[in-house]
Write a protein that holds these residues in place. Structure first.
Motif, PDB file in Angstrom:
ATOM      1  N   ILE A  16      25.836 -20.549 -27.146  1.00 42.05           N
ATOM      2  CA  ILE A  16      26.178 -21.951 -27.386  1.00 42.05           C
ATOM      3  C   ILE A  16      26.437 -22.202 -28.866  1.00 42.05           C
ATOM      4  CG2 ILE A  16      25.299 -24.316 -27.301  1.00 42.05           C
ATOM      5  CD1 ILE A  16      23.790 -23.503 -24.735  1.00 42.05           C
ATOM      6  N   ALA A  17      25.645 -21.579 -29.727  1.00 42.06           N
ATOM      7  CA  ALA A  17      25.806 -21.776 -31.175  1.00 42.06           C
ATOM      8  C   ALA A  17      27.166 -21.288 -31.664  1.00 42.06           C
ATOM      9  CB  ALA A  17      24.685 -21.060 -31.925  1.00 42.06           C
ATOM     10  N   ILE A  18      27.550 -20.084 -31.265  1.00 38.76           N
ATOM     11  CA  ILE A  18      28.848 -19.566 -31.738  1.00 38.76           C
ATOM     12  C   ILE A  18      30.002 -20.292 -31.061  1.00 38.76           C
ATOM     13  CG2 ILE A  18      27.939 -17.308 -32.390  1.00 38.76           C
ATOM     14  CD1 ILE A  18      29.029 -16.156 -29.836  1.00 38.76           C
ATOM     15  N   SER A  19      29.777 -20.787 -29.836  1.00 40.06           N
ATOM     16  CA  SER A  19      30.820 -21.578 -29.165  1.00 40.06           C
ATOM     17  C   SER A  19      31.079 -22.863 -29.932  1.00 40.06           C
ATOM     18  CB  SER A  19      30.403 -21.896 -27.726  1.00 40.06           C
ATOM     19  OG  SER A  19      30.282 -20.729 -26.952  1.00 40.06           O
ATOM     20  N   VAL A  20      29.999 -23.547 -30.318  1.00 44.23           N
ATOM     21  CA  VAL A  20      30.120 -24.784 -31.097  1.00 44.23           C
ATOM     22  C   VAL A  20      30.770 -24.496 -32.447  1.00 44.23           C
ATOM     23  CG1 VAL A  20      28.836 -26.591 -32.301  1.00 44.23           C
ATOM     24  CG2 VAL A  20      28.195 -25.937 -29.981  1.00 44.23           C
ATOM     25  N   TYR A  21      30.371 -23.394 -33.072  1.00 44.39           N
ATOM     26  CA  TYR A  21      30.902 -23.029 -34.386  1.00 44.39           C
ATOM     27  C   TYR A  21      32.417 -22.849 -34.335  1.00 44.39           C
ATOM     28  CZ  TYR A  21      31.758 -20.244 -38.600  1.00 44.39           C
ATOM     29  OH  TYR A  21      32.253 -19.763 -39.786  1.00 44.39           O
ATOM     30  N   PHE A  22      32.889 -22.021 -33.404  1.00 48.85           N
ATOM     31  CA  PHE A  22      34.325 -21.755 -33.327  1.00 48.85           C
ATOM     32  C   PHE A  22      35.094 -22.951 -32.800  1.00 48.85           C
ATOM     33  CE2 PHE A  22      32.868 -17.227 -33.194  1.00 48.85           C
ATOM     34  CZ  PHE A  22      33.474 -16.855 -34.381  1.00 48.85           C
ATOM     35  N   TYR A  23      34.459 -23.738 -31.934  1.00 44.42           N
ATOM     36  CA  TYR A  23      35.117 -24.947 -31.440  1.00 44.42           C
ATOM     37  C   TYR A  23      35.360 -25.914 -32.584  1.00 44.42           C
ATOM     38  CZ  TYR A  23      36.092 -28.913 -28.368  1.00 44.42           C
ATOM     39  OH  TYR A  23      36.699 -29.977 -27.731  1.00 44.42           O
ATOM     40  N   TYR A  24      34.363 -26.061 -33.441  1.00 45.45           N
ATOM     41  CA  TYR A  24      34.480 -26.986 -34.567  1.00 45.45           C
ATOM     42  C   TYR A  24      35.599 -26.561 -35.513  1.00 45.45           C
ATOM     43  CZ  TYR A  24      33.319 -29.620 -38.775  1.00 45.45           C
ATOM     44  OH  TYR A  24      33.388 -30.440 -39.873  1.00 45.45           O
ATOM     45  N   TYR A  25      35.660 -25.273 -35.836  1.00 49.43           N
ATOM     46  CA  TYR A  25      36.625 -24.802 -36.829  1.00 49.43           C
ATOM     47  C   TYR A  25      38.020 -24.533 -36.265  1.00 49.43           C
ATOM     48  CZ  TYR A  25      33.078 -24.443 -40.433  1.00 49.43           C
ATOM     49  OH  TYR A  25      32.104 -24.743 -41.361  1.00 49.43           O
ATOM     50  N   SER A  60      35.302 -26.000 -19.761  1.00 52.26           N
ATOM     51  CA  SER A  60      34.939 -24.622 -19.417  1.00 52.26           C
ATOM     52  C   SER A  60      33.860 -24.089 -20.347  1.00 52.26           C
ATOM     53  CB  SER A  60      36.181 -23.717 -19.507  1.00 52.26           C
ATOM     54  OG  SER A  60      37.218 -24.196 -18.699  1.00 52.26           O
ATOM     55  N   LEU A  61      34.048 -24.324 -21.638  1.00 54.98           N
ATOM     56  CA  LEU A  61      33.183 -23.726 -22.644  1.00 54.98           C
ATOM     57  C   LEU A  61      31.775 -24.304 -22.635  1.00 54.98           C
ATOM     58  CD1 LEU A  61      33.600 -21.538 -24.805  1.00 54.98           C
ATOM     59  CD2 LEU A  61      34.025 -23.365 -26.455  1.00 54.98           C
ATOM     60  N   PHE A  62      31.675 -25.634 -22.445  1.00 55.03           N
ATOM     61  CA  PHE A  62      30.369 -26.275 -22.614  1.00 55.03           C
ATOM     62  C   PHE A  62      29.664 -26.664 -21.311  1.00 55.03           C
ATOM     63  CE2 PHE A  62      32.566 -27.176 -26.696  1.00 55.03           C
ATOM     64  CZ  PHE A  62      31.719 -26.421 -27.492  1.00 55.03           C
ATOM     65  N   LEU A  63      30.400 -26.685 -20.199  1.00 55.82           N
ATOM     66  CA  LEU A  63      29.737 -26.911 -18.912  1.00 55.82           C
ATOM     67  C   LEU A  63      29.313 -25.592 -18.279  1.00 55.82           C
ATOM     68  CD1 LEU A  63      31.845 -29.765 -17.253  1.00 55.82           C
ATOM     69  CD2 LEU A  63      29.548 -29.917 -18.243  1.00 55.82           C
ATOM     70  N   GLY A  64      29.962 -24.512 -18.692  1.00 53.57           N
ATOM     71  CA  GLY A  64      29.645 -23.199 -18.145  1.00 53.57           C
ATOM     72  C   GLY A  64      28.182 -22.813 -18.241  1.00 53.57           C
ATOM     73  N   ARG A 146      32.220 -14.272 -13.830  1.00 50.56           N
ATOM     74  CA  ARG A 146      33.473 -13.687 -14.330  1.00 50.56           C
ATOM     75  C   ARG A 146      34.321 -14.751 -15.034  1.00 50.56           C
ATOM     76  NH1 ARG A 146      33.226 -11.437  -8.818  1.00 50.56           N
ATOM     77  NH2 ARG A 146      32.651  -9.217  -8.960  1.00 50.56           N
ATOM     78  N   SER A 147      34.426 -15.903 -14.408  1.00 52.79           N
ATOM     79  CA  SER A 147      35.237 -16.980 -14.972  1.00 52.79           C
ATOM     80  C   SER A 147      34.727 -17.403 -16.349  1.00 52.79           C
ATOM     81  CB  SER A 147      35.228 -18.187 -14.020  1.00 52.79           C
ATOM     82  OG  SER A 147      35.896 -19.293 -14.589  1.00 52.79           O
ATOM     83  N   TYR A 148      33.426 -17.612 -16.445  1.00 52.25           N
ATOM     84  CA  TYR A 148      32.858 -18.051 -17.723  1.00 52.25           C
ATOM     85  C   TYR A 148      32.976 -16.960 -18.788  1.00 52.25           C
ATOM     86  CZ  TYR A 148      29.607 -19.833 -21.198  1.00 52.25           C
ATOM     87  OH  TYR A 148      29.044 -20.275 -22.385  1.00 52.25           O
TER      88      TYR A 148
END
Length: 213
Positions: A16-25, A60-64, A146-148
Motif C-alpha cells: 500500500i505504501a509504494i502504491s500510494v507513493y507511485f500514485y502520487y508522483y 483496482s489499485l486501492f480496492l484490491g 492474478r488480477s490484482y
C-alpha cells in the motif's frame, strides 16, 4: 501464527505504501498540469484514454488489498461485494484504456508487454467475475489474486525509481532496450511467482500426500 500475521501486515503495509507513493508522483502530476506529448493536447484525443485509465486503475489499485483481508470479507460482506463490483468495473475500464495506451507508448519495444499485460488483466478480472457468479469461491479468489498482481504492474515497473537495479540492467547499453526488459520482467515475473505459490507448490503437496497413501 503471530509471525504469520506480522509478515502479512508488513507485506500489505509495503504494498500500500509504494502504491500510494507511485500514485502520487505519477497520477497526481496530471492534475498539476503535466501532459505527455503522446497523449495529445486535448481531452478528446488520447488524453481521454489516459484519464479513463487513471480513474479505473484507482479502483483496482486501492480496492484490491481490502478484498484479500479475511476480517473484511467475513465481517463486512456487503462492503466486500460492493467493493468487488467497483474493483471489477474499474479494472475493465483500466484494462480497455490500457490497450489503447499500449499502442502509442513512446517506447516501441514496451508496447508488446503492455498490450499483453492489458489483455491478461482483462481476462483474469473477467474470469474472477464469472467464477463468483457461478459460486466458485476458490477460482474467484485465485483469479482475483492474478488480477490484482497484474494491476500492481503499475507499481512494479517503477521500482527502478527507488531501488538500485543495475544488477539487472548493467550489461544493457540501450535505454529503450532497458525499458523493454524492465516492462517484461516486472509485468510478468510477479504473476509467475504467484502461480508457483498458488498452484504449483500446492499441487506438489497433494501428489506427495497421495503417494504416501
Amino acid at each position: 501464527m503471530k509471525a504469520k500475521r506480522m509478515l502479512t501486515f508488513i507485506f500489505w503495509t509495503v504494498i500500500i505504501a509504494i502504491s500510494v507513493y507511485f500514485y502520487y508522483y505519477n497520477v497526481f502530476a496530471y492534475f498539476y498540469g503535466y501532459r505527455n506529448e503522446r497523449f495529445g493536447t486535448t481531452l478528446f484525443t488520447n488524453q481521454i484514454w489516459f484519464v479513463a485509465h487513471m480513474v479505473g486503475a484507482t479502483f483496482s489499485l486501492f480496492l484490491g488489498p481490502v478484498q484479500f483481508w479475511p476480517s473484511v470479507r467475513k465481517k463486512y460482506i456487503r462492503y466486500h461485494r460492493m467493493a468487488g463490483k467497483l474493483y471489477i468495473v474499474g479494472s475493465l475500464i483500466a484494462g480497455i484504456s490500457a490497450l489503447r495506451l499500449s499502442l502509442i507508448n513512446d517506447c516501441a519495444g514496451c508496447r508488446y508487454p503492455l498490450f499483453l499485460l492489458s489483455v491478461l488483466f482483462l481476462l483474469t478480472t473477467a474470469c474472477a467475475w464469472i467464477a463468483i457468479r457461478r459460486k466458485n469461491i476458490v477460482a474467484h479468489q485465485q483469479f482475483m489474486t492474478r488480477s490484482y498482481t497484474l494491476a500492481l504492474a503499475f507499481v512494479f515497473v517503477r521500482l527502478y525509481q527507488i531501488l538500485p537495479l543495475d544488477f539487472l540492467y548493467g550489461p544493457i547499453d540501450n535505454a529503450e532496450v532497458e525499458r523493454t526488459v524492465n516492462e517484461w520482467i516486472f509485468s510478468f515475473v510477479p504473476l509467475i511467482i504467484v502461480e508457483i505459490v498458488m498452484i504449483w507448490l500446492p499441487s506438489l503437496k497433494k501428489t506427495r500426500r497421495a503417494n504416501q497413501r
